[in-house]
Design a protein around this motif. Structure first.
Motif, PDB file in Angstrom:
ATOM      1  N   CYS A  55      36.529 -54.704  -2.112  1.00 24.37           N
ATOM      2  CA  CYS A  55      35.081 -54.948  -2.061  1.00 24.37           C
ATOM      3  C   CYS A  55      34.453 -55.259  -0.700  1.00 24.37           C
ATOM      4  CB  CYS A  55      34.741 -56.094  -3.014  1.00 24.37           C
ATOM      5  SG  CYS A  55      35.024 -55.697  -4.743  1.00 24.37           S
ATOM      6  N   PRO A  56      35.131 -55.161   0.428  1.00 23.71           N
ATOM      7  CA  PRO A  56      34.469 -55.619   1.663  1.00 23.71           C
ATOM      8  C   PRO A  56      33.295 -54.744   2.098  1.00 23.71           C
ATOM      9  CG  PRO A  56      36.492 -54.518   2.228  1.00 23.71           C
ATOM     10  CD  PRO A  56      36.469 -54.660   0.727  1.00 23.71           C
ATOM     11  N   LEU A  57      33.272 -53.464   1.721  1.00 22.63           N
ATOM     12  CA  LEU A  57      32.199 -52.570   2.151  1.00 22.63           C
ATOM     13  C   LEU A  57      31.047 -52.498   1.151  1.00 22.63           C
ATOM     14  CD1 LEU A  57      34.350 -49.629   3.568  1.00 22.63           C
ATOM     15  CD2 LEU A  57      33.366 -51.575   4.791  1.00 22.63           C
ATOM     16  N   SER A  58      31.161 -53.241   0.048  1.00 24.06           N
ATOM     17  CA  SER A  58      30.122 -53.212  -0.978  1.00 24.06           C
ATOM     18  C   SER A  58      28.827 -53.817  -0.437  1.00 24.06           C
ATOM     19  CB  SER A  58      30.582 -53.998  -2.205  1.00 24.06           C
ATOM     20  OG  SER A  58      29.538 -54.129  -3.130  1.00 24.06           O
ATOM     21  N   SER A  59      27.692 -53.307  -0.942  1.00 22.79           N
ATOM     22  CA  SER A  59      26.409 -53.874  -0.521  1.00 22.79           C
ATOM     23  C   SER A  59      26.218 -55.276  -1.116  1.00 22.79           C
ATOM     24  CB  SER A  59      25.255 -52.961  -0.938  1.00 22.79           C
ATOM     25  OG  SER A  59      25.235 -52.829  -2.354  1.00 22.79           O
ATOM     26  N   ARG A  60      26.942 -55.548  -2.221  1.00 23.37           N
ATOM     27  CA  ARG A  60      26.895 -56.878  -2.858  1.00 23.37           C
ATOM     28  C   ARG A  60      28.337 -57.351  -3.079  1.00 23.37           C
ATOM     29  NH1 ARG A  60      22.882 -56.505  -7.767  1.00 23.37           N
ATOM     30  NH2 ARG A  60      23.031 -58.754  -7.588  1.00 23.37           N
ATOM     31  N   PRO A  61      28.989 -57.833  -2.025  1.00 26.79           N
ATOM     32  CA  PRO A  61      30.418 -58.166  -2.121  1.00 26.79           C
ATOM     33  C   PRO A  61      30.754 -59.261  -3.131  1.00 26.79           C
ATOM     34  CG  PRO A  61      29.527 -58.836   0.011  1.00 26.79           C
ATOM     35  CD  PRO A  61      28.456 -58.066  -0.692  1.00 26.79           C
ATOM     36  N   ASN A  62      29.868 -60.247  -3.307  1.00 25.66           N
ATOM     37  CA  ASN A  62      30.154 -61.310  -4.283  1.00 25.66           C
ATOM     38  C   ASN A  62      30.168 -60.759  -5.705  1.00 25.66           C
ATOM     39  OD1 ASN A  62      30.359 -63.219  -2.278  1.00 25.66           O
ATOM     40  ND2 ASN A  62      28.237 -63.908  -2.478  1.00 25.66           N
ATOM     41  N   LEU A  63      29.188 -59.921  -6.025  1.00 23.22           N
ATOM     42  CA  LEU A  63      29.123 -59.297  -7.346  1.00 23.22           C
ATOM     43  C   LEU A  63      30.325 -58.370  -7.550  1.00 23.22           C
ATOM     44  CD1 LEU A  63      27.519 -58.806  -9.962  1.00 23.22           C
ATOM     45  CD2 LEU A  63      26.339 -56.950  -8.756  1.00 23.22           C
ATOM     46  N   CYS A  64      30.660 -57.608  -6.513  1.00 28.32           N
ATOM     47  CA  CYS A  64      31.807 -56.706  -6.578  1.00 28.32           C
ATOM     48  C   CYS A  64      33.095 -57.484  -6.831  1.00 28.32           C
ATOM     49  CB  CYS A  64      31.910 -55.913  -5.275  1.00 28.32           C
ATOM     50  SG  CYS A  64      33.316 -54.786  -5.213  1.00 28.32           S
ATOM     51  N   ASN A  65      33.299 -58.573  -6.101  1.00 31.56           N
ATOM     52  CA  ASN A  65      34.515 -59.379  -6.275  1.00 31.56           C
ATOM     53  C   ASN A  65      34.599 -59.974  -7.673  1.00 31.56           C
ATOM     54  OD1 ASN A  65      36.304 -59.479  -3.993  1.00 31.56           O
ATOM     55  ND2 ASN A  65      34.609 -60.372  -2.841  1.00 31.56           N
ATOM     56  N   ARG A  66      33.478 -60.458  -8.201  1.00 32.09           N
ATOM     57  CA  ARG A  66      33.477 -61.063  -9.528  1.00 32.09           C
ATOM     58  C   ARG A  66      33.830 -60.028 -10.601  1.00 32.09           C
ATOM     59  NH1 ARG A  66      28.281 -63.550 -10.111  1.00 32.09           N
ATOM     60  NH2 ARG A  66      27.584 -61.650 -11.097  1.00 32.09           N
ATOM     61  N   ALA A  67      33.225 -58.849 -10.521  1.00 35.08           N
ATOM     62  CA  ALA A  67      33.516 -57.797 -11.496  1.00 35.08           C
ATOM     63  C   ALA A  67      34.949 -57.289 -11.338  1.00 35.08           C
ATOM     64  CB  ALA A  67      32.528 -56.646 -11.327  1.00 35.08           C
ATOM     65  N   CYS A  68      35.378 -57.134 -10.106  1.00 33.19           N
ATOM     66  CA  CYS A  68      36.734 -56.656  -9.837  1.00 33.19           C
ATOM     67  C   CYS A  68      37.783 -57.623 -10.378  1.00 33.19           C
ATOM     68  CB  CYS A  68      36.919 -56.454  -8.338  1.00 33.19           C
ATOM     69  SG  CYS A  68      38.568 -55.903  -7.856  1.00 33.19           S
ATOM     70  N   LYS A  69      37.598 -58.909 -10.160  1.00 34.75           N
ATOM     71  CA  LYS A  69      38.564 -59.895 -10.645  1.00 34.75           C
ATOM     72  C   LYS A  69      38.620 -59.922 -12.169  1.00 34.75           C
ATOM     73  CE  LYS A  69      38.225 -62.774  -6.569  1.00 34.75           C
ATOM     74  NZ  LYS A  69      37.594 -63.938  -5.960  1.00 34.75           N
ATOM     75  N   SER A  70      37.474 -59.778 -12.799  1.00 35.46           N
ATOM     76  CA  SER A  70      37.440 -59.727 -14.255  1.00 35.46           C
ATOM     77  C   SER A  70      38.233 -58.526 -14.770  1.00 35.46           C
ATOM     78  CB  SER A  70      35.984 -59.653 -14.729  1.00 35.46           C
ATOM     79  OG  SER A  70      35.924 -59.414 -16.103  1.00 35.46           O
ATOM     80  N   CYS A  71      38.020 -57.375 -14.149  1.00 31.96           N
ATOM     81  CA  CYS A  71      38.737 -56.155 -14.557  1.00 31.96           C
ATOM     82  C   CYS A  71      40.228 -56.259 -14.236  1.00 31.96           C
ATOM     83  CB  CYS A  71      38.139 -54.940 -13.861  1.00 31.96           C
ATOM     84  SG  CYS A  71      36.431 -54.607 -14.336  1.00 31.96           S
ATOM     85  N   CYS A  72      40.543 -56.824 -13.104  1.00 30.99           N
ATOM     86  CA  CYS A  72      41.941 -56.968 -12.694  1.00 30.99           C
ATOM     87  C   CYS A  72      42.705 -57.869 -13.656  1.00 30.99           C
ATOM     88  CB  CYS A  72      41.996 -57.537 -11.282  1.00 30.99           C
ATOM     89  SG  CYS A  72      43.667 -57.865 -10.679  1.00 30.99           S
ATOM     90  N   GLU A  73      42.084 -58.943 -14.098  1.00 29.10           N
ATOM     91  CA  GLU A  73      42.754 -59.849 -15.034  1.00 29.10           C
ATOM     92  C   GLU A  73      43.021 -59.169 -16.367  1.00 29.10           C
ATOM     93  OE1 GLU A  73      40.222 -63.276 -15.106  1.00 29.10           O
ATOM     94  OE2 GLU A  73      40.872 -63.931 -13.125  1.00 29.10           O
ATOM     95  N   ARG A  74      42.131 -58.284 -16.791  1.00 26.60           N
ATOM     96  CA  ARG A  74      42.341 -57.550 -18.044  1.00 26.60           C
ATOM     97  C   ARG A  74      43.415 -56.481 -17.902  1.00 26.60           C
ATOM     98  NH1 ARG A  74      36.394 -55.927 -20.367  1.00 26.60           N
ATOM     99  NH2 ARG A  74      35.499 -58.000 -20.314  1.00 26.60           N
ATOM    100  N   CYS A  75      43.406 -55.767 -16.779  1.00 19.54           N
ATOM    101  CA  CYS A  75      44.252 -54.578 -16.622  1.00 19.54           C
ATOM    102  C   CYS A  75      45.511 -54.810 -15.801  1.00 19.54           C
ATOM    103  CB  CYS A  75      43.444 -53.469 -15.961  1.00 19.54           C
ATOM    104  SG  CYS A  75      42.009 -52.964 -16.913  1.00 19.54           S
ATOM    105  N   ASN A  76      45.537 -55.871 -15.022  1.00 13.70           N
ATOM    106  CA  ASN A  76      46.656 -56.168 -14.135  1.00 13.70           C
ATOM    107  C   ASN A  76      46.857 -55.048 -13.113  1.00 13.70           C
ATOM    108  OD1 ASN A  76      48.681 -57.867 -13.179  1.00 13.70           O
ATOM    109  ND2 ASN A  76      50.251 -56.801 -14.351  1.00 13.70           N
ATOM    110  N   CYS A  77      45.778 -54.418 -12.695  1.00  7.35           N
ATOM    111  CA  CYS A  77      45.849 -53.428 -11.626  1.00  7.35           C
ATOM    112  C   CYS A  77      44.454 -53.250 -11.033  1.00  7.35           C
ATOM    113  CB  CYS A  77      46.391 -52.091 -12.119  1.00  7.35           C
ATOM    114  SG  CYS A  77      45.348 -51.260 -13.313  1.00  7.35           S
ATOM    115  N   VAL A  78      44.423 -52.809  -9.775  1.00  8.00           N
ATOM    116  CA  VAL A  78      43.191 -52.481  -9.070  1.00  8.00           C
ATOM    117  C   VAL A  78      43.485 -51.213  -8.289  1.00  8.00           C
ATOM    118  CG1 VAL A  78      41.576 -53.207  -7.256  1.00  8.00           C
ATOM    119  CG2 VAL A  78      42.456 -54.881  -8.868  1.00  8.00           C
TER     120      VAL A  78
END
Length: 105
Positions: A55-78
């Motif tokens: 998420c470092p290049l996202s226009s909204r990095p905090n939102l990107c990190n929050r959504a990414c972590k939620s998905c990562c916890e469900r799927c165990n992959c990014v």
């Protein structure tokens, strides 16, 4: 006569108990042989670090990190990279919002 009846009934009770214990042990052993323990779960990944790479290049990095972590916890992959590459993690790609858009960045 009373002693022999008591002795006989005690003997029968012991036989019944012995039979129950033996059959219970056999069931446990058969269950272990027929249903071995499931394979261990795959190791979990460090979602915090993986999402910080994603998420470092996202226009909204905090939102990107929050959504990414939620998905990562469900799927165990990014997926690798900062965008796309959804074929690397199909679970991550298939999570959608109520509007049908990708939830995971």
């Amino acid at each position: 006569m009373v002693i022999s009846k008591t002795l006989f009934s005690s003997f029968l009770i012991c036989l019944v108990i012995l039979h129950l214990v033996e059959s219970d042990t056999t069931m446990v052993i058969n269950d272990i042989v027929e249903n071995p323990s499931p394979s261990p779960l795959p190791p979990t990944i460090d979602c915090h670090a993986a999402c910080n790479r994603r998420c470092p290049l996202s226009s909204r990095p905090n939102l990107c990190n929050r959504a990414c972590k939620s998905c990562c916890e469900r799927c165990n992959c990014v997926p690798s990279g900062t965008y796309g590459n959804y074929q690397e993690c199909l679970c991550y790609a298939n999570i959608t919002t109520h509007g049908g858009r990708h939830k995971c960045p």
